[in-house]
Design a protein around this motif. Structure first.
Motif, PDB file in Angstrom:
ATOM      1  N   ASP A 100       0.842  -1.189   0.000  1.00 28.68           N
ATOM      2  CA  ASP A 100       0.000   0.000   0.000  1.00 28.68           C
ATOM      3  C   ASP A 100       0.886   1.250   0.000  1.00 28.68           C
ATOM      4  OD1 ASP A 100      -2.121   1.743   0.145  1.00 28.68           O
ATOM      5  OD2 ASP A 100      -2.378   1.535   2.306  1.00 28.68           O
ATOM      6  N   PRO A 101       1.075   1.922  -1.151  1.00 31.66           N
ATOM      7  CA  PRO A 101       0.514   1.559  -2.450  1.00 31.66           C
ATOM      8  C   PRO A 101       1.143   0.273  -2.966  1.00 31.66           C
ATOM      9  CG  PRO A 101       2.162   3.264  -2.722  1.00 31.66           C
ATOM     10  CD  PRO A 101       1.982   3.091  -1.242  1.00 31.66           C
ATOM     11  N   SER A 102       0.479  -0.366  -3.910  1.00 32.25           N
ATOM     12  CA  SER A 102       1.005  -1.624  -4.421  1.00 32.25           C
ATOM     13  C   SER A 102       2.331  -1.393  -5.136  1.00 32.25           C
ATOM     14  CB  SER A 102      -0.001  -2.262  -5.380  1.00 32.25           C
ATOM     15  OG  SER A 102      -0.059  -1.540  -6.600  1.00 32.25           O
ATOM     16  N   LYS A 103       3.114  -2.450  -5.191  1.00 30.79           N
ATOM     17  CA  LYS A 103       4.391  -2.356  -5.906  1.00 30.79           C
ATOM     18  C   LYS A 103       4.169  -1.999  -7.373  1.00 30.79           C
ATOM     19  CE  LYS A 103       5.417  -6.487  -4.352  1.00 30.79           C
ATOM     20  NZ  LYS A 103       6.116  -7.786  -4.173  1.00 30.79           N
ATOM     21  N   LEU A 104       3.077  -2.501  -7.941  1.00 34.99           N
ATOM     22  CA  LEU A 104       2.791  -2.194  -9.344  1.00 34.99           C
ATOM     23  C   LEU A 104       2.451  -0.720  -9.519  1.00 34.99           C
ATOM     24  CD1 LEU A 104       2.436  -3.070 -12.244  1.00 34.99           C
ATOM     25  CD2 LEU A 104       0.084  -3.746 -11.715  1.00 34.99           C
ATOM     26  N   GLU A 105       1.668  -0.169  -8.605  1.00 34.65           N
ATOM     27  CA  GLU A 105       1.328   1.250  -8.695  1.00 34.65           C
ATOM     28  C   GLU A 105       2.593   2.098  -8.586  1.00 34.65           C
ATOM     29  OE1 GLU A 105      -1.574   4.023  -9.529  1.00 34.65           O
ATOM     30  OE2 GLU A 105      -1.721   1.836  -9.437  1.00 34.65           O
ATOM     31  N   TYR A 106       3.489   1.700  -7.720  1.00 36.88           N
ATOM     32  CA  TYR A 106       4.756   2.423  -7.572  1.00 36.88           C
ATOM     33  C   TYR A 106       5.593   2.289  -8.844  1.00 36.88           C
ATOM     34  CZ  TYR A 106       8.992   4.165  -5.303  1.00 36.88           C
ATOM     35  OH  TYR A 106      10.110   4.903  -4.964  1.00 36.88           O
ATOM     36  N   ALA A 107       5.617   1.080  -9.417  1.00 37.95           N
ATOM     37  CA  ALA A 107       6.372   0.851 -10.650  1.00 37.95           C
ATOM     38  C   ALA A 107       5.810   1.695 -11.791  1.00 37.95           C
ATOM     39  CB  ALA A 107       6.333  -0.628 -11.020  1.00 37.95           C
ATOM     40  N   LYS A 108       4.497   1.828 -11.856  1.00 36.42           N
ATOM     41  CA  LYS A 108       3.866   2.642 -12.888  1.00 36.42           C
ATOM     42  C   LYS A 108       4.227   4.114 -12.738  1.00 36.42           C
ATOM     43  CE  LYS A 108      -0.567   1.736 -13.269  1.00 36.42           C
ATOM     44  NZ  LYS A 108      -1.923   1.291 -12.887  1.00 36.42           N
ATOM     45  N   GLN A 109       4.253   4.602 -11.503  1.00 31.84           N
ATOM     46  CA  GLN A 109       4.623   6.004 -11.295  1.00 31.84           C
ATOM     47  C   GLN A 109       6.087   6.228 -11.653  1.00 31.84           C
ATOM     48  OE1 GLN A 109       4.168   7.645  -7.330  1.00 31.84           O
ATOM     49  NE2 GLN A 109       3.998   9.718  -8.133  1.00 31.84           N
ATOM     50  N   LEU A 110       6.920   5.263 -11.331  1.00 34.49           N
ATOM     51  CA  LEU A 110       8.332   5.362 -11.674  1.00 34.49           C
ATOM     52  C   LEU A 110       8.521   5.344 -13.190  1.00 34.49           C
ATOM     53  CD1 LEU A 110      11.183   5.524 -10.619  1.00 34.49           C
ATOM     54  CD2 LEU A 110      11.160   3.049 -10.272  1.00 34.49           C
ATOM     55  N   ALA A 111       7.781   4.464 -13.874  1.00 33.19           N
ATOM     56  CA  ALA A 111       7.851   4.413 -15.339  1.00 33.19           C
ATOM     57  C   ALA A 111       7.356   5.715 -15.949  1.00 33.19           C
ATOM     58  CB  ALA A 111       7.019   3.236 -15.853  1.00 33.19           C
ATOM     59  N   ALA A 112       6.299   6.293 -15.355  1.00 33.63           N
ATOM     60  CA  ALA A 112       5.775   7.563 -15.853  1.00 33.63           C
ATOM     61  C   ALA A 112       6.804   8.673 -15.699  1.00 33.63           C
ATOM     62  CB  ALA A 112       4.488   7.924 -15.119  1.00 33.63           C
ATOM     63  N   ALA A 113       7.496   8.704 -14.560  1.00 28.84           N
ATOM     64  CA  ALA A 113       8.499   9.742 -14.318  1.00 28.84           C
ATOM     65  C   ALA A 113       9.665   9.620 -15.300  1.00 28.84           C
ATOM     66  CB  ALA A 113       8.994   9.651 -12.879  1.00 28.84           C
ATOM     67  N   LEU A 114      10.160   8.399 -15.485  1.00 29.38           N
ATOM     68  CA  LEU A 114      11.265   8.189 -16.420  1.00 29.38           C
ATOM     69  C   LEU A 114      10.828   8.508 -17.845  1.00 29.38           C
ATOM     70  CD1 LEU A 114      12.657   4.845 -14.954  1.00 29.38           C
ATOM     71  CD2 LEU A 114      13.859   7.030 -14.994  1.00 29.38           C
ATOM     72  N   GLY A 115       9.620   8.055 -18.202  1.00 31.87           N
ATOM     73  CA  GLY A 115       9.113   8.329 -19.542  1.00 31.87           C
ATOM     74  C   GLY A 115       8.949   9.813 -19.798  1.00 31.87           C
ATOM     75  N   PHE A 116       8.472  10.545 -18.798  1.00 32.21           N
ATOM     76  CA  PHE A 116       8.290  11.987 -18.951  1.00 32.21           C
ATOM     77  C   PHE A 116       9.627  12.678 -19.218  1.00 32.21           C
ATOM     78  CE2 PHE A 116       8.215  16.251 -17.051  1.00 32.21           C
ATOM     79  CZ  PHE A 116       7.165  16.830 -17.761  1.00 32.21           C
ATOM     80  N   VAL A 117      10.662  12.297 -18.475  1.00 33.20           N
ATOM     81  CA  VAL A 117      11.985  12.893 -18.689  1.00 33.20           C
ATOM     82  C   VAL A 117      12.444  12.638 -20.126  1.00 33.20           C
ATOM     83  CG1 VAL A 117      14.415  12.806 -18.017  1.00 33.20           C
ATOM     84  CG2 VAL A 117      12.635  12.737 -16.267  1.00 33.20           C
ATOM     85  N   GLY A 118      12.229  11.416 -20.613  1.00 34.32           N
ATOM     86  CA  GLY A 118      12.617  11.102 -21.986  1.00 34.32           C
ATOM     87  C   GLY A 118      11.817  11.884 -23.014  1.00 34.32           C
ATOM     88  N   LEU A 119      10.517  11.999 -22.812  1.00 32.46           N
ATOM     89  CA  LEU A 119       9.663  12.695 -23.778  1.00 32.46           C
ATOM     90  C   LEU A 119       9.981  14.183 -23.838  1.00 32.46           C
ATOM     91  CD1 LEU A 119       6.240  10.938 -23.082  1.00 32.46           C
ATOM     92  CD2 LEU A 119       7.814  10.536 -24.981  1.00 32.46           C
TER      93      LEU A 119
END
Length: 297
Positions: A100-119
């Protein structure tokens, strides 16, 4: 209907990420011009150096003013900017739904942050999940206009009860994506068949590999006691235990050995490893740990 807001990437986090840039420890030739300084000389507008002309060089790059003064053919060299091919692979197995939050939710936020930096830097960003079929592809994104498309896709990722093993999921990813660049695997690495084969697949691709092992605070420091029946969420296997102080001590020793083993396995293969728990703010992880590991600057 397109996503216009998302908890994965709140405005305050985007503001902090604007200043960051993805980094690769290897030099790859990009397919399109980006905003990244390359170690190669190219045809941008920013001057880098001179060198003597050799047959076959582009005559348009000759410095005719120097030719008039020195009677020598000299070429102008410029810094070339290139894009980075950035892949994120998210483990969406059932075990990632814990916490809580789930590991997947945390992974998604991390992926979003990394993706945003790249974009923001005009890199080519690809996000996929372990549970995808061989023919199913994740979104291929470029530029700020793709941020909401990325968030819409990530918001739809849920724990998959039919996800393959970690090794099989990574094998499919490698078959779907042949490009070079940076690959970040975000997973708890909790697979009964092990994580080693999955990481070997990525190493064989000759890409710049980062492994981020995400654990929940409940896994790192469990607050349990008494007689318990523990059930594996992925295959239904169970064990009945009595949560005593000696048992919890032995559990923490086993977990430490597991994470240390993963770190050593990665280090021997030139893979950057990072352990993160679901209570660490993503902004802190990006600006602190990831900067020190060399993934962003």
């Amino acid at each position: 209907m397109p996503v216009t807001t998302s908890n994965l990437l709140p405005p305050e986090l985007m503001a902090q990420l604007q200043r960051l840039e993805l980094v690769t420890r290897k030099v790859f030739r990009g397919r399109m011009k980006g905003e990244r300084r390359s170690k190669r000389k190219g045809q941008s507008v920013e001057f880098a150096d001179f060198r003597n002309y050799v047959p076959g060089d582009d005559l348009r790059r000759l410095d005719w003013n120097l030719y008039a003064r020195l009677d020598k053919l000299i070429l102008k060299l410029f810094l070339e900017e290139e894009d980075l091919h950035f892949f994120t692979l998210i483990d969406d197995s059932l075990s990632m739904g814990f916490g809580d939050p789930s590991k997947l939710e945390y992974a998604k936020q991390l992926a979003a942050a990394l993706g945003f930096v790249g974009l923001v830097r005009s890199d080519r960003v690809v996000i996929e999940r372990i549970g995808q079929s061989l023919r199913e592809r994740g979104p291929v994104l470029r530029g700020r206009k793709s941020v909401w498309r990325m968030l819409e896709w990530l918001d739809g990722v849920q724990p998959a009860d039919d996800a393959p093993t970690l090794a099989e999921g990574v094998r499919r990813f490698c078959l779907r994506n042949s490009g070079q660049g940076v690959v970040v695997l975000i997973s708890d690495l909790m697979d009964k068949e092990g994580y080693e084969a999955a990481i070997r697949y990525l190493v064989a691709r000759r890409v710049d590999v980062y492994v981020i092992q995400v654990l929940s605070r409940e896994e790192i420091d469990p607050d349990i006691q008494g007689d318990l029946r523990l059930v594996d969420c992925e295959d239904g296997d169970f064990a009945e235990v009595t949560a005593s102080a000696p048992l919890l001590k032995r559990y923490k020793q086993t977990l430490d050995a597991f994470t240390s083993g993963a770190q050593q396995f990665c280090a021997k293969r030139g893979v950057a490893y990072l352990l993160a728990d679901n209570q660490t703010p993503v902004a802190d992880l990006m600006s602190g740990y990831m900067r020190s590991r060399g993934l962003v600057r």
